[in-house]
Design an enzyme around this catalytic site. Structure first.
Site, short mmCIF file in Angstrom:
data_model
loop_
_atom_site.label_atom_id
_atom_site.label_comp_id
_atom_site.label_asym_id
_atom_site.label_seq_id
_atom_site.Cartn_x
_atom_site.Cartn_y
_atom_site.Cartn_z
N ILE A 62 0.89 -1.16 0.00
CA ILE A 62 0.00 0.00 0.00
C ILE A 62 0.93 1.21 0.00
CG2 ILE A 62 -0.23 -0.20 2.54
CD1 ILE A 62 -2.87 1.23 2.41
N SER A 63 0.69 2.16 -0.90
CA SER A 63 1.60 3.30 -1.04
C SER A 63 1.59 4.17 0.21
CB SER A 63 1.19 4.15 -2.25
OG SER A 63 1.19 3.38 -3.43
N GLN A 64 2.70 4.91 0.36
CA GLN A 64 2.83 5.92 1.42
C GLN A 64 1.68 6.94 1.28
OE1 GLN A 64 6.04 8.35 0.24
NE2 GLN A 64 6.41 9.27 2.26
#
Ligand code: SAH
Length: 220
Positions: A62-64
């Site tokens: 999951i992206s930052q």
């Protein structure tokens, strides 16, 4: 516990997003309201609002929060759009998009993650996202044109098919570059012309499928 997550989320918006010049109030409001902790595996929940990407299984992340906000802001959504995301992963980015557009389609190539994304979205009470299982590296023509397209995995080159699925005035946000270093680009369709600008350096998991990286390259 829930109150604690709300405090962490407010702090995330102030310290990671506003302080780094995310300015679109609609994007900030969306990030302040979507329960990110519902989109990370239980063992990582205490880090859900940390300034980092997190593992979601199957070698994916999951992206930052900041990266999600920057890429979403670059789409400049106003509300009525139909939006396409390539790489549903946890479903978090789709949940943010769902707050900013009328209809979201998200494509995920790993069936187990597509199921997970659907579960997470349902748990978060989001109903205007459709999760599709398949290779989205050439877009998802069935629902084109889109007012915005965001690619959440790194492409070796810009797949032209994606540009042609943009509606008039629509924007495409996509990380393109080397296997371990990319630049997020924003393309905008104006008539038959496409305008491009570089947005931010990034490190994304590889896009797979017909227009992605082959499966046999070495992992990160
Ligand atoms: N947007 C996600 C982040 C996903 S990471 C989130 O908010 O959690 C990138 C995802 O893209 C991975 O789940 C990976 O399986 C998926 N992916 C890679 N290549 C793809 C392709 N060709 N089509 C659809 N999904 C793809």
């Amino acid at each position: 516990m829930t109150a604690d997550f709300a405090v962490q989320r407010a702090r995330m918006v102030a310290e990671q997003l506003r302080a780094r010049h995310i300015q679109d109030e609609r994007v900030l409001t969306a990030c302040a309201s979507v329960p990110r902790h519902l989109f990370v595996p239980p063992e990582y929940q205490e880090w859900a609002y940390a300034d980092t990407p997190l593992n979601i299984g199957h070698g994916q992340t999951i992206s930052q929060p900041y990266m999600v906000a920057v890429m979403t802001e670059a789409l400049a959504l106003r509300g009525p759009e139909r939006v396409l995301e390539i790489g549903a992963g946890s479903g978090y980015q789709a949940a943010i998009l769902a707050r900013l557009a009328a209809e979201v389609h998200t494509v995920e190539i790993i069936p187990a993650l597509a199921e997970q994304a659907q579960r997470n979205l349902t748990q978060a009470g989001i109903t205007n996202v459709t999760v599709h299982v398949g290779d989205g590296s050439a877009g998802w023509p069935a629902y084109a044109p889109y007012g915005g397209i965001v690619v959440a995995a790194a492409a070796p080159a810009m797949p032209d098919a994606l540009l042609h699925q943009l509606a008039e005035g629509g924007r495409l946000v996509i990380p393109v570059g080397e296997r371990r270093q990319q630049t997020v680009h924003v393309w905008r369709r104006l008539g038959q012309r496409f305008h491009q600008r570089a947005l931010i350096p990034a490190l994304f998991v590889p896009l797979r499928g017909a227009h992605g990286w082959p499966e046999d390259d070495s992992p990160l």
